[in-house]
Structures are given as structure tokens and as C-alpha cells.
Design a protein around this motif. Sequence first.
Motif, short mmCIF file in Angstrom:
data_model
loop_
_atom_site.label_atom_id
_atom_site.label_comp_id
_atom_site.label_asym_id
_atom_site.label_seq_id
_atom_site.Cartn_x
_atom_site.Cartn_y
_atom_site.Cartn_z
N PHE A 130 0.86 -1.19 0.00
CA PHE A 130 0.00 0.00 0.00
C PHE A 130 0.89 1.23 0.00
O PHE A 130 2.10 1.15 0.29
N ALA A 131 0.32 2.36 -0.36
CA ALA A 131 1.13 3.57 -0.55
C ALA A 131 0.35 4.81 -0.15
O ALA A 131 -0.88 4.77 0.03
N ILE A 132 1.07 5.90 -0.06
CA ILE A 132 0.49 7.23 0.17
C ILE A 132 0.84 8.09 -1.03
O ILE A 132 2.00 8.13 -1.44
N HIS A 133 -0.15 8.76 -1.61
CA HIS A 133 0.07 9.62 -2.77
C HIS A 133 -0.21 11.07 -2.41
O HIS A 133 -1.30 11.39 -1.91
N ILE A 134 0.73 11.94 -2.72
CA ILE A 134 0.55 13.38 -2.56
C ILE A 134 1.06 14.04 -3.83
O ILE A 134 2.23 13.90 -4.17
N ALA A 135 0.19 14.73 -4.55
CA ALA A 135 0.59 15.41 -5.78
C ALA A 135 0.11 16.85 -5.76
O ALA A 135 -0.98 17.14 -5.27
N LEU A 136 0.93 17.74 -6.30
CA LEU A 136 0.52 19.12 -6.53
C LEU A 136 0.37 19.30 -8.03
O LEU A 136 1.30 19.03 -8.80
N THR A 137 -0.81 19.73 -8.45
CA THR A 137 -1.06 19.95 -9.87
C THR A 137 -1.18 21.44 -10.16
O THR A 137 -1.58 22.24 -9.31
N HIS A 138 -0.81 21.80 -11.38
CA HIS A 138 -0.98 23.17 -11.86
C HIS A 138 -1.76 23.12 -13.16
O HIS A 138 -1.31 22.52 -14.13
N GLN A 139 -2.95 23.69 -13.14
CA GLN A 139 -3.82 23.70 -14.31
C GLN A 139 -4.02 22.29 -14.86
O GLN A 139 -3.95 22.05 -16.07
N GLY A 140 -4.24 21.35 -13.95
CA GLY A 140 -4.62 20.00 -14.33
C GLY A 140 -3.50 19.02 -14.57
O GLY A 140 -3.76 17.86 -14.91
N ARG A 141 -2.24 19.44 -14.39
CA ARG A 141 -1.11 18.53 -14.62
C ARG A 141 -0.20 18.51 -13.40
O ARG A 141 0.01 19.54 -12.76
N PRO A 142 0.34 17.33 -13.03
CA PRO A 142 1.18 17.24 -11.83
C PRO A 142 2.55 17.91 -12.01
O PRO A 142 3.19 17.73 -13.05
N ILE A 143 2.96 18.66 -11.01
CA ILE A 143 4.27 19.31 -11.04
C ILE A 143 5.13 18.89 -9.85
O ILE A 143 6.33 19.15 -9.83
N LEU A 144 4.53 18.24 -8.87
CA LEU A 144 5.24 17.77 -7.68
C LEU A 144 4.54 16.50 -7.22
O LEU A 144 3.31 16.43 -7.25
N ALA A 145 5.32 15.50 -6.82
CA ALA A 145 4.70 14.25 -6.37
C ALA A 145 5.52 13.59 -5.28
O ALA A 145 6.76 13.63 -5.31
N VAL A 146 4.80 12.99 -4.35
CA VAL A 146 5.39 12.13 -3.33
C VAL A 146 4.60 10.83 -3.32
O VAL A 146 3.37 10.85 -3.27
N VAL A 147 5.30 9.71 -3.38
CA VAL A 147 4.69 8.39 -3.20
C VAL A 147 5.49 7.68 -2.12
O VAL A 147 6.67 7.37 -2.32
N ALA A 148 4.86 7.46 -0.98
CA ALA A 148 5.53 6.80 0.14
C ALA A 148 5.05 5.36 0.25
O ALA A 148 3.85 5.09 0.15
N LEU A 149 5.98 4.44 0.43
CA LEU A 149 5.69 3.01 0.63
C LEU A 149 6.10 2.65 2.05
O LEU A 149 7.26 2.31 2.30
#
Length: 297
Positions: free
Chosen positions: A119-138
Motif C-alpha cells: 500500500f502507498a500514500i500519494h501526494i501530488a501538486l497539480t498546476h492547471q490540471g497537470r502534476p508538477i510535484l509528487a510524493v509516493v511513500a511506501l
Amino acid sequence: MTALKSLGENRYEGLEEIVAIARSVGWGAADILQSYYRGDRSTDDLEVENKKDGPVTAADVAVNEYILYNLQASLNSPDFGYLSEETYKSQTPAVEQPWVWIVDPLDGTRDFIDRTGEFAIHIALTHQGRPILAVVALPEAGKLYYATKGGGTYMETREGQPKPVRVSERNALEELTLVVSRTHRDERFNQLVQHLPFKNKHYVGSVGCKIATIIDHQADVYISLSGKSAPKDWDMAAPELILTEAGGQFTHADGTPPKYNQGDVNQWGCLIGSNGHCHDTLCAQASEILAQLDAPA
């Protein structure tokens, strides 16, 4: 903190400061999940609630509250909107701000309940509908992947320094390994996969864990095919960016990138993530096979 500004051409000022915050929040969220997962709790103690879109546990809710509270407290800015699996039904169809955090506090709830560790944790920052920053923690793997648009993908452990990661160089279609779920596979998906020339299949839970196997060279291709239901924005936004910034590709079968925060949180159709080397060929073959499968008898 430094204000986040778009400088055009996928360049952003202030992003590194924000990714440091997101990484810290990701590790804190992992601690909370592990306190549930490794604690002396039975499935009943997790207060599992079976909803239309799948099971929800007390862990989902606790981690969601932690992530949203800490992002909002750290950023302290009205410029950011928030779209999360546990809160989206109480929101307007699309968050109005151009900068939107898309959060999945527990990707792979069924694997969490079944104790597979995947299982994982997803954190994304999008700008105008597209991701520009992402964290995926396992949490169970003790790994956290993070990426910024144009800045590459990194993997860190609790003890070690972040290190850049890249997808494999495997470039022969018949040598590629497909990562798939143990469950969540309907007949149409099975038929699609049977017609594609993959050498092996690797069975893993959670989208975040699947994409991590591509980055870690254990697999090369991930395919999502919607049926009666579809994956959601929070399933895909963060994994997409960590894959593409590691050198892979992630698109619809027609080659177009996914768009997020568009009102409908479902990601319909066929999405393909890969190490990139046979991506166009895979998309073309998948489109042709699906056209044949969906043709009137």
C-alpha cells in the motif's frame, strides 16, 4: 515561505521548498499508517466501512486528516486547493484554484486490510490540471519517492540520502514484464493482456507500488483499463509524475496525457505507464486490440 510562481515552460519558482514540506508530510503519514498496520489491531479494529468505491478504514481517515492539516498549516496560502479521496464528495465538481493538491491517504486499502504490505500514500501538486510535484511513500518498504516537474525523481529511506532513480533500459517488447493486480481484473482486461506479448507478469497491489516496481526495474509496464468503474485522480497523479520524471511515460492509449481536477474524478479509458522504450508501440497495439474487442459481434 517563498511564493510558488509559474515561470512558463514547466519551470516553477519555490517548488523545492514545497517538495521538502511534502516529503516531511509523507513520512509523517507513513508513521500513522504503520501505527495501524503494525499495531495490535484486528481487521474489526480498523473499522472497515465498505463503500461503493471500495473499503475505507479508520487509517484512511486519520492519514487524510493529517496530510490536509499539515499541508494547509505549512503552506498557509489561499492559492492552493485540495482534492482528496476522503473529502471530494463534499466539494464542488472541480477545485477552482490553479494549484491543487491531490491526495490519496491510503492507496491499496484492500492490500492494507489483507496485510500484503503493498500500500502507498500519494501526494501530488497539480498546476492547471497537470502534476508538477509528487510524493509516493511506501511505508512497509521504508521508501519514499518524490519528483518535481523537470527536476527528476528521487528515492529516499529514513536513514539514507535521496538518490536519483531511473527506469530500466529494456527495449524489446517481448522482454518486458507487466505489473498487474492480484484482483481488480475483469474479462476485458484479461483479454487485452493475453493479446500483448509480455514475457512475464508481476503481481503487486496498489498503483503506487506498481509504478515503484517499474522505477525499481522489477517490471516495465502498467496498464489501467476502466470497466464499470475507473481509477480516480488521486490514484494516478502522483505515480504518473514519479514515473515520467524517472524517464518513463504515462499516457492514455491514444498518447495523450491524463488531466486532473476536471470535475469528473474518474480516469476513464486505457492508461499505460511504461519505462518508455516501447511506449508508442504498446499504445498502438493496445488501441488496436481494444477496437477489436469492442467491435460489434
